[in-house]
Every structure is written in structure tokens, then in C-alpha cells.
Design a protein around this motif. Structure first.
Motif, PDB file in Angstrom:
ATOM      1  N   GLU B  56       0.821  -1.208   0.000  1.00  0.00           N
ATOM      2  CA  GLU B  56       0.000   0.000   0.000  1.00  0.00           C
ATOM      3  C   GLU B  56       0.855   1.258   0.000  1.00  0.00           C
ATOM      4  OE1 GLU B  56       0.125  -2.330   2.240  1.00  0.00           O
ATOM      5  OE2 GLU B  56       0.136  -1.605   4.291  1.00  0.00           O
ATOM      6  N   SER B  60       5.304   0.613   3.779  1.00  0.00           N
ATOM      7  CA  SER B  60       4.905  -0.758   4.058  1.00  0.00           C
ATOM      8  C   SER B  60       5.813  -1.749   3.348  1.00  0.00           C
ATOM      9  CB  SER B  60       3.458  -0.983   3.629  1.00  0.00           C
ATOM     10  OG  SER B  60       2.595  -0.400   4.558  1.00  0.00           O
ATOM     11  N   ASN B  63       8.936  -2.333   5.178  1.00  0.00           N
ATOM     12  CA  ASN B  63       8.694  -3.050   6.430  1.00  0.00           C
ATOM     13  C   ASN B  63       8.292  -4.503   6.190  1.00  0.00           C
ATOM     14  OD1 ASN B  63       9.028  -1.324   8.984  1.00  0.00           O
ATOM     15  ND2 ASN B  63       8.175   0.075   7.463  1.00  0.00           N
ATOM     16  N   MET B  64       7.677  -4.777   5.053  1.00  0.00           N
ATOM     17  CA  MET B  64       7.425  -6.172   4.673  1.00  0.00           C
ATOM     18  C   MET B  64       8.763  -6.868   4.409  1.00  0.00           C
ATOM     19  SD  MET B  64       4.160  -5.742   2.149  1.00  0.00           S
ATOM     20  CE  MET B  64       2.615  -5.076   2.734  1.00  0.00           C
ATOM     21  N   GLY B  67      10.273  -7.685   7.720  1.00  0.00           N
ATOM     22  CA  GLY B  67       9.666  -8.869   8.331  1.00  0.00           C
ATOM     23  C   GLY B  67      10.101 -10.151   7.644  1.00  0.00           C
ATOM     24  N   TYR B  93      16.009   0.844  10.380  1.00  0.00           N
ATOM     25  CA  TYR B  93      15.679  -0.282  11.278  1.00  0.00           C
ATOM     26  C   TYR B  93      16.419  -1.540  10.858  1.00  0.00           C
ATOM     27  CZ  TYR B  93      12.112   2.195  13.935  1.00  0.00           C
ATOM     28  OH  TYR B  93      11.469   3.053  14.783  1.00  0.00           O
TER      29      TYR B  93
ATOM     30  N   ALA C  68       9.272  -0.833  13.056  1.00  0.00           N
ATOM     31  CA  ALA C  68       9.049   0.564  13.405  1.00  0.00           C
ATOM     32  C   ALA C  68       7.602   0.790  13.863  1.00  0.00           C
ATOM     33  CB  ALA C  68       9.363   1.457  12.205  1.00  0.00           C
ATOM     34  N   HIS C  69       7.393   1.946  14.476  1.00  0.00           N
ATOM     35  CA  HIS C  69       6.091   2.332  15.029  1.00  0.00           C
ATOM     36  C   HIS C  69       4.996   2.262  13.960  1.00  0.00           C
ATOM     37  CE1 HIS C  69       3.452   4.073  17.885  1.00  0.00           C
ATOM     38  NE2 HIS C  69       3.641   5.356  17.627  1.00  0.00           N
ATOM     39  N   ARG C  71       4.296  -0.043  11.892  1.00  0.00           N
ATOM     40  CA  ARG C  71       4.570  -0.860  10.694  1.00  0.00           C
ATOM     41  C   ARG C  71       4.439  -2.348  10.977  1.00  0.00           C
ATOM     42  NH1 ARG C  71       3.735   3.902   9.290  1.00  0.00           N
ATOM     43  NH2 ARG C  71       5.471   5.338   9.469  1.00  0.00           N
ATOM     44  N   ALA C  74       2.768  -4.621   8.505  1.00  0.00           N
ATOM     45  CA  ALA C  74       3.555  -4.827   7.280  1.00  0.00           C
ATOM     46  C   ALA C  74       4.641  -5.858   7.539  1.00  0.00           C
ATOM     47  CB  ALA C  74       4.164  -3.510   6.800  1.00  0.00           C
ATOM     48  N   ALA C  75       5.325  -5.724   8.681  1.00  0.00           N
ATOM     49  CA  ALA C  75       6.374  -6.688   9.007  1.00  0.00           C
ATOM     50  C   ALA C  75       5.776  -8.077   9.236  1.00  0.00           C
ATOM     51  CB  ALA C  75       7.145  -6.229  10.243  1.00  0.00           C
ATOM     52  N   THR C  77       3.196  -9.217   7.867  1.00  0.00           N
ATOM     53  CA  THR C  77       2.886  -9.711   6.520  1.00  0.00           C
ATOM     54  C   THR C  77       4.104 -10.423   5.947  1.00  0.00           C
ATOM     55  OG1 THR C  77       1.265  -7.966   6.118  1.00  0.00           O
ATOM     56  CG2 THR C  77       2.248  -8.991   4.178  1.00  0.00           C
ATOM     57  N   ALA C 103      -2.671   2.865   7.764  1.00  0.00           N
ATOM     58  CA  ALA C 103      -2.585   2.312   6.408  1.00  0.00           C
ATOM     59  C   ALA C 103      -2.187   0.845   6.471  1.00  0.00           C
ATOM     60  CB  ALA C 103      -1.569   3.094   5.575  1.00  0.00           C
ATOM     61  N   GLU C 104      -1.212   0.540   7.332  1.00  0.00           N
ATOM     62  CA  GLU C 104      -0.688  -0.825   7.395  1.00  0.00           C
ATOM     63  C   GLU C 104      -1.761  -1.811   7.853  1.00  0.00           C
ATOM     64  OE1 GLU C 104       0.974   1.870   8.242  1.00  0.00           O
ATOM     65  OE2 GLU C 104       2.842   1.729   7.122  1.00  0.00           O
ATOM     66  N   HIS C 107      -4.664  -2.260   5.165  1.00  0.00           N
ATOM     67  CA  HIS C 107      -4.305  -3.035   3.965  1.00  0.00           C
ATOM     68  C   HIS C 107      -3.924  -4.468   4.276  1.00  0.00           C
ATOM     69  CE1 HIS C 107      -4.899   0.017   0.931  1.00  0.00           C
ATOM     70  NE2 HIS C 107      -4.577   0.873   1.888  1.00  0.00           N
ATOM     71  N   ALA C 108      -3.335  -4.692   5.439  1.00  0.00           N
ATOM     72  CA  ALA C 108      -3.063  -6.087   5.827  1.00  0.00           C
ATOM     73  C   ALA C 108      -4.394  -6.821   5.985  1.00  0.00           C
ATOM     74  CB  ALA C 108      -2.260  -6.133   7.121  1.00  0.00           C
ATOM     75  N   ARG C 111      -5.982  -7.430   2.579  1.00  0.00           N
ATOM     76  CA  ARG C 111      -5.362  -8.530   1.818  1.00  0.00           C
ATOM     77  C   ARG C 111      -5.693  -9.880   2.449  1.00  0.00           C
ATOM     78  NH1 ARG C 111      -0.784  -5.066   2.055  1.00  0.00           N
ATOM     79  NH2 ARG C 111      -0.070  -6.300   3.809  1.00  0.00           N
ATOM     80  N   GLU C 113      -4.424 -10.994   5.253  1.00  0.00           N
ATOM     81  CA  GLU C 113      -3.179 -11.611   5.731  1.00  0.00           C
ATOM     82  C   GLU C 113      -3.507 -12.603   6.845  1.00  0.00           C
ATOM     83  OE1 GLU C 113      -0.356 -11.444   4.327  1.00  0.00           O
ATOM     84  OE2 GLU C 113      -0.650  -9.729   2.989  1.00  0.00           O
TER      85      GLU C 113
END
Lengths: 177, 355, 251
Positions: B56, B60, B63-64, B67, B93, C68-69, C71, C74-75, C77, C103-104, C107-108, C111, C113
Motif C-alpha cells: 500500500e 509498508s 517493512n514487509m 519482516g 531499522y 518501526a512504530h 509498521r 507490514a512486518a 505480513t 494504512a498498514e 491493507h493487511a 489482503r 493476511e
């Protein structure tokens, strides 16, 4: 040998395809190649340009600023192309669409009625292939010989039925100059 | 037998190289002039049954990557300048948590939205640790489609080896142009380097738990961690500096440039030769670590330098640092999406040489 | 003798740094009880937020990732996509999830997730010292809303019903809201968590449990007052129960 070519026209004339096929054939003939496309912001009908370099040695700048050969596919592209083509270079003009005479006297001017020839073969859309044949004959940089297997590897199978017509157009372009 | 040479756009070639390097997770967001890369990954990652997500946002996407890489995957994202600015948070990070990943910047002209034509104005951001905090990461700058493929392939190994993000700093020209390219054999996913520190898979070995994190609120501990990282940086400076030289022994004036502008400089150098003028080329391939020592050695031999960039002058500061006042350093640049021409670079060089 | 009740294996046997009366400790515990009941200790990964529960990695005896704050979704995901056989827990607070990470999470969730978000809603920013959160109630005081949250007059907006908002997205399969203000609600919340984790491991879409929790320190109350305040003010506004459950439909 290093041949820098600049191709210009409007979107839909197959300028980028011509540049792409030109360098692809060059690569298949064992040359070093590079091609940089440029389109206008419009998706259709805007300007389309391709800067191509084929060479027997490593290619330095991929940016074609003073081309050895410039291909003018439409009227609007003439001022640009005649403004940059090298002294003693070649200006290839699609005389079907470009009616203005070039001001350049210090380079070779080759006129090819690409659209007329293409239409006679069966489709005006292959005017670009006619021009590519002419470019090959005039510069000798890319020979475009034994082209059928090359085109077969270039086009996806769904387009293979057009190969024969493309070959005819390229040959007709070679014969026209 | 080596595979046949293919005619590809730089963006597509970077994608293919990443897949062959064992990238199993790609996350991106549309931005010109790197869109072909995201589209290439969409098609081919899905075909290879690997992870592809159109995120998105750039934020993101990185950050994906964080992860996926923290969980053990070879992960990558790509973007162009404005998007890379957004990714800086995640890059910081990843550097702080020692998470390897690959970030590709097909740079355009800025600042702000700027234009979609090629630019080299992201040099400072790339080489100085563009996010917050004390860190660096490897930055590699390809000059051709072939080199873009090779450096991308290698970037995944370097990321694993040094446990850090590796950035490929290309530009819109490298991304958009088509050249012939051959690729190395694809990596066997089963034989990629182990990541014993990653999250996940504990049930297989019953090892102690792993935390992948950049946080530490104890100043002495955090300082020790940063020191450890900077010792690693010193090792990287010994082992990973890359550059290419052309005619630097004969020429008094050396053109310093990377990426697309180095190709332009090579053109100018060849034009000069035809006029009987010797020019040299020094092309840093690793922008971080930067080849300061080699430039200093050339300066000690009495060479002069003309740095050529598609910016108002960023790498030129590193050249100045390298010569430390012992040699003349000049600059020629274009910006706004313009690319210096061979003719203009030659003219600048001749002016400096008085020839 | 059979052990009727003990310390969960997945939770380290140490005292937490959380303030007296804070809900995070209880929430950690019930999550860990469920992990143990499902036998997933070595197959679980928690992605932590930024906020007080940044400490979660000190207490959960499972692998963790700290992004991060905001996020975290997203991570998570990224983690879940490359470790699809693991239980992935995305732990977030109200600032992390409903402000900086809007937003994160949207959208997660959209999707679909396949991780589980644990959303701890205490209607305030804890770690940074009591600032207004997106879930702060109208009239509730915060250091950045010293006269109370004034939605329109001072342009502070209204508290967000996150679950109800996410319920409109087709990718969400199980959304439930619990609370840890009393033992009965703790038990019920644990059931929601178990249902969400089981759903995740069976491979269905997005699952999330919002948990109303107290923050006595930043609410300037003692622990007893804080559970009462939660019951009296938060529960009427953020109604408890399963907001969306389409798990049956996927069978």
C-alpha cells in the motif's frame, strides 16, 4: 565500427519496436548494443524516440546526442533530427509523411516512401520495418541477413504469422535505397 | 554452456538477477522509472511460487522486507527517489537490527516530485545512511544492464555476508535502456547461507529464542552494539571497495563518475583520444565504501580530477575528501533529468587542460 | 497430583516492568496460555509494536521481530508470507495501530493476511506519557487534550471503532472485542484469542482481537478505579463481543 542511430516519430508508428528490433538483430550478429527509449507523457499519439548504438567494441555513452544516422518517421520529427545528425551522417526520411525539404546539405539524405511501400505489401503498420531495411542497407551496421530465425526468437509465437510480411517489408526497404 | 545473451531493459534484468540470486520475497509500490521491475517481479515471482506483494506504500513495502528478511528470506524492494526517501525509515531499522536485504533505487531527478528522467541526486542519501542514526550500508552503482544484473545477483550474497541492507543505486537510464545481458545460473534455494539468528523455525532445532530488533535502551549496551557494527564497517572497507580505471596512468586529468555519467565520460575520453588528448576515467562501483585511498594515490601522482555527475555535485565531495587538498578537483554536472553529453564533458576537460 | 493451573511455558517466569494495574501483563499471559494449549511455542513469532508493549520480547518466550512504530502489520505480513506454517502474532497498541499505522492495518486486513492482530486499546498513549490516542473517549483528558477530547470544537476528531471499520473489508474473517477489566472478561477474551489463533493455523484470512485494557498511570487513577472506569466508560462505547465471524463460511 560504431553506428549511433536516432529514430523519431509519433507514438503508434512502432519507433520503439524498430529500435528494439534493430539492436536485437545487432546483438544476434555479435555486436554490442544499447537502446534508450523515450516517450512523451501521453500513452498514445505522443512523441516516440529511440536512441540506438551498435558497435564492434564496448559502447561508451548510451545517450545518442550526435547520431551517425537519424530516422525521421513523421513531419514533426524533422527539425529535431536534422538538428542533431552528424556532419557527413545520414538522414533517412519517411517521404510518405515528411513533405518538408531538409535544410541540411552536409549529410546524405535518403528518402524512402515507407508507408506507401508498406501498404503495397499489405499493411501500413509495417512502415517501420521498411525503414529499418533501408537503415541496414545505407549504414551496413546491422546486416539483417538470415533474419527469419531471429524474428522467431524476437516475437512471441502468437505474432509469428506476421513474420513473413515483416521480412518482405525489410527486404523492400533494402531495395528502395 | 552459458545461456544465450538476452536483450533486456535494466529494470527487467535486475528482476531476473534477483530471482536467480534466490530472492524469495519481493515487495514494491509503483513509481516511475522502475515500474517494469515491479511488474517483472509480479509475473516471475508468482510463476516461481515465491512471495510478491504490491504494498500500500513504500513504507509498508520496506517493512514487509524487514519482516520477511527477519524471518529468514532473501527479500528485496525497489523504487525510485521519492519512494526511497519513504523507505529510509525501514532501512535504518534494518541496519539497526542487522537485517540483510536488497534495496534498488532507479533514481530520478529531484528534489520533491522532481521529474521522471534519470538523476544522481540521491548520492548523499544513499552513502551517508539516509535514515536516522549512526549507520552505513553497502551501495553499488552499475554502469550497464549487464553490470546491474551482476551487482544485483551479488548484492544478496553481500547482504547475507555482512548482515546489512545492500543498495543498488542505478538511475532511470540504466533502468530504462535495453542492452544485451547474460545471467549466472540460478541459486539453489536449499543451499543459501543459513540465518541462525532469524525468527522462525525454532521447532526444528530447539535453539534459544531469537529477537530481531534494533531497540536497546541501555546506553552502554547500545554503544557497544554500534561499535561492533562499525568494526564490521572497517572490514567492509578492506574487502569490498570496487572501482574501474581507464587510462589513469597516461592521463593527467581523470574524469571521476559512476553509473550512467561514467559511460558518458568514457565517450568523452574516446573522443579526446581521437584528438590526441589523453583523459583518464575513475569509476567508483562501490559508492559506500568509497575508494578514497585509490583516489588519494592518484592525487599523490600529481593527477587532477574532473567529477561528472547528474546532480549539482555530491560525489565530488568524496573526491575532495580523498585528495585532501593535494590535487585540483573540478566539477561538471547536469540536473533536472538532463544527462551530460560527451561533447560537453569533452569541452569541460579541454578547458581545464587548455588544449 | 495433577497441575490444575500453572505459569504458561511460553511466558518467561519473570516480573514485568509494566505499571501496577496495567493490562498488558494479563494479556501476555492469556496469549501464552493459548500458545501452550495449541502446542505452538516453538512455532510462534510475535511482531511487536512501539509503545509500552515494546517490552513484549522480554516476556514472551518465543521468537520476535521488532519493526518501526505502526509498521507491525507490514512486518507481520512479511514474516507470515515466508513462514506460513507459523503462528504469527501482530501485537499493537492504539497509537501504533489506529494512528501512525492506520494504512498498514487496513491493507493487511484487506489482503486477508493470515496472521492474528492483538490490538490493545487503552484509549491513551502509554509509553510517551499520556497523549491523546485515536481511541481516547470524548471528554477524556490527555496531556495533549488537557481540557478533554473535544471532537469538533477543538478539531480533535472522534474515537475510532477500529473493528467495526475493518469489518467492512472482505479479507477480515474474525474480529472480536474483549476486555481485561475483570476475570470473566479475561476468560472470554482468551476464548476469542484461541478462536483467532486456531483460525489462523487453519489458514483462513485476517483475524483480530481488540482488547480493552486499563492504563492507571496515564489515566491518573489507582488500579481499582481504572477497572471501574473502563467498565463504566469504555465498554458502553466499545461494545464487547464478536464483531464479525465468517469462519464457518470458509469451512
Amino acid at each position: 565500427m560504431t553506428e549511433k542511430s536516432f529514430m523519431a516519430g509519433f507514438g503508434g508508428q512502432g519507433i520503439i519496436s524498430m529500435g528494439q528490433l534493430w539492436v536485437y538483430c545487432g546483438m544476434k550478429e555479435g555486436l554490442e548494443v544499447t537502446m534508450f527509449p523515450f516517450y512523451g507523457a501521453e500513452k498514445r499519439g505522443g512523441i516516440a524516440r529511440a536512441g540506438c548504438v551498435v558497435s564492434t567494441t564496448e559502447i561508451a555513452s548510451p545517450l545518442v546526442t550526435t547520431p551517425d544516422s537519424a530516422v525521421v518517421m513523421n513531419e514533426d520529427s524533422l527539425p529535431l533530427c536534422e538538428g542533431i545528425v552528424k556532419q557527413g551522417g545520414t538522414l533517412l526520411i519517411n517521404s510518405s509523411l515528411v513533405k518538408t525539404e531538409t535544410k541540411r546539405k552536409d549529410c546524405r539524405v535518403v528518402k524512402v516512401p515507407c508507408n506507401e511501400i508498406a501498404e503495397k505489401i499489405g499493411d501500413g503498420k509495417i512502415a517501420n520495418m521498411v525503414m529499418m531495411g533501408a537503415l541496414s542497407k545505407v549504414t551496413g551496421a546491422v546486416k539483417l541477413d538470415k533474419l527469419e530465425p531471429v524474428l522467431k526468437s524476437f516475437f512471441p509465437p502468437s505474432k509469428h504469422r506476421f513474420i513473413e510480411m515483416n521480412l518482405k517489408a525489410i527486404e523492400a526497404g533494402k531495395s528502395a535505397v | 554452456m552459458a545461456e544465450e545473451k538476452r536483450l533486456m531493459k535494466g529494470n527487467d534484468a535486475i528482476g531476473e538477477a534477483a530471482i536467480r540470486a534466490g530472492c524469495t520475497a519481493y515487495f514494491g509500490y509503483p513509481i516511475t522509472p522502475q515500474n517494469e521491475l515491479t511488474a517483472y517481479m509480479a509475473r516471475h515471482m508468482i510463476d516461481h511460487k515465491r512471495t510478491f506483494i504490491q504494498a500500500e506504500s513504500e513504507v509498508s513495502a520496506i517493512n514487509m522486507v524487514f519482516g520477511a528478511a527477519a524471518a529468514g528470506a532473501r527479500a528485496m524492494t525497489s523504487s525510485s527517489s521519492p519512494g526511497i526517501s519513504l523507505k529510509q525509515e525501514g532501512i535504518s531499522y534494518a541496519c539497526g537490527a542487522d537485517v540483510p536485504c536488497v534495496v534498488v533505487n532507479v533514481a530520478r531527478s529531484g528534489p520533491g516530485l522532481g521529474g521522471i528522467s534519470p538523476g544522481q541526486g540521491d548520492y548523499f542519501q544513499a552513502t551517508r545512511g539516509g535514515g536516522h542514526g549512526d549507520y552505513f550500508h553497502l551501495v553499488l552503482a552499475p554502469k550497464s544492464v549487464q553490470e546491474a544484473a551482476e551487482l544485483t545477483f551479488e548484492a544478496f550474497d553481500l547482504a547475507d555476508q555482512w548482515r546489512m541492507p545492500v543498495m543498488i543505486l542505478a538511475d532511470g537510464m540504466i533502468g530504462q535502456m535495453m542492452e544485451g545481458v547474460t545471467f549466472p545460473e540460478p541459486r539453489d534455494l536449499e543451499k543459501l547461507p543459513a540465518r541462525p539468528w532469524a525468527a522462525g523455525g525454532q521447532y526444528k532445532t530447539h535453539r534459544p529464542i531469537n529477537h530481531v530488533s534494533s531497540i536497546n535502551l541501555v546506553p552502554d549496551e547500545l554503544e557497544a552494539k554500534v561499535h561492533e557494527r562499525f568494526l564490521r564497517y572497517e572490514q567492509i572497507k578492506k574487502k569490498e571497495i570496487r572501482f574501474e580505471e581507464v587510462n589513469t596512468d597516461k592521463a593527467d586529468l581523470i574524469l571521476v563518475a559512476y553509473g550512467t555519467s561514467s559511460r558518458v565520460c568514457l565517450g568523452a575520453q574516446q573522443m579526446a583520444k581521437a584528438l590526441g588528448i589523453e583523459l583518464g576515467i575513475f569509476r567508483p562501483i562501490s559508492l559506500w565504501p568509497f575508494p578514497y585511498d585509490r583516489i588519494a594515490a592518484l592525487a599523490a601522482k600529481g593527477k587532477r580530477f574532473l567529477t561528472v555527475e547528474m546532480s549539482m555535485g555530491q560525489m565530488v565531495q568524496d573526491v575532495q575528501l580523498a585528495v585532501a587538498g593535494k590535487a585540483q578537483v573540478s566539477f561538471y554536472g547536469r540536473c533536472g533529468g538532463n544527462i551530460p553529453t560527451e561533447e560537453a564533458v569533452l569541452a569541460e576537460a579541454r578547458k581545464l587542460l587548455g588544449k | 497430583m495433577e497441575l490444575a493451573y500453572g505459569h504458561p511455558k511460553s511466558l518467561k517466569p519473570i516480573q514485568t516492568k509494566y505499571c501496577p494495574g496495567c493490562g498488558h501483563g494479563v494479556i501476555h499471559r492469556i496469549i501464552c496460555e493459548v500458545i501452550d494449549e495449541l502446542g505452538l511455542q516453538e512455532k510462534s513469532i510475535i511482531t511487536n509494536p512501539v509503545g509500552c508493549s515494546i517490552w513484549a520480547d522480554l516476556y514472551f518466550d518465543i521468537d520476535s521481530v521488532q519493526p518501526a512504530h505502526g509498521r507491525t502489520p507490514a512486518a507481520a505480513t512479511g514474516v507470515k508470507r515466508v513462514r506460513p506454517d507459523h503462528l504469527v502474532i501482530c501485537y499493537q497498541g492504539d497509537g501504533d495501530l489506529a494512528a501512525i499505522g492506520t494504512a498498514e492495518i487496513v491493507h493487511a486486513a484487506n489482503r486477508g493476511e493470515k496472521f492474528t492482530t492483538i490490538f490493545v486499546n487503552n484509549a491513551i498513549y502509554g509509553m510517551t506519557g499520556g497523549q491523546m490516542a485515536p481511541t481516547t473517549l470524548v471528554g477524556q483528558k490527555a496531556t495533549t487534550a488537557p481540557y478533554g477530547r473535544d471532537p469538533e470544537g477543538a478539531g480533535m476528531g472522534y474515537p475510532i471503532h477500529v473493528l467495526e471499520m475493518l469489518a467492512t473489508l472482505e479479507g477480515t474473517r474474525y474480529l472480536a472485542r474483549g476486555s481485561v477489566n475483570n476475570a470473566a472478561n479475561v476468560r472470554k477474551t482468551k476464548q476469542y484469542i484461541k478462536k483467532a489463533f486456531e483460525a489462523q493455523m487453519s489458514g483462513v484470512g485476517f483475524t483480530m482481537v481488540e482488547i480493552l485494557s486499563q492504563c492507571p498511570t496515564n489515566w491518573s487513577m489507582d488500579p481499582q478505579e481504572s477497572v471501574e472506569w473502563l467498565e463504566k466508560n469504555m465498554i458502553p462505547f466499545y461494545q464487547l463481543g464478536e464483531v464479525k465471524n465468517t469462519l464457518e463460511a470458509s469451512k
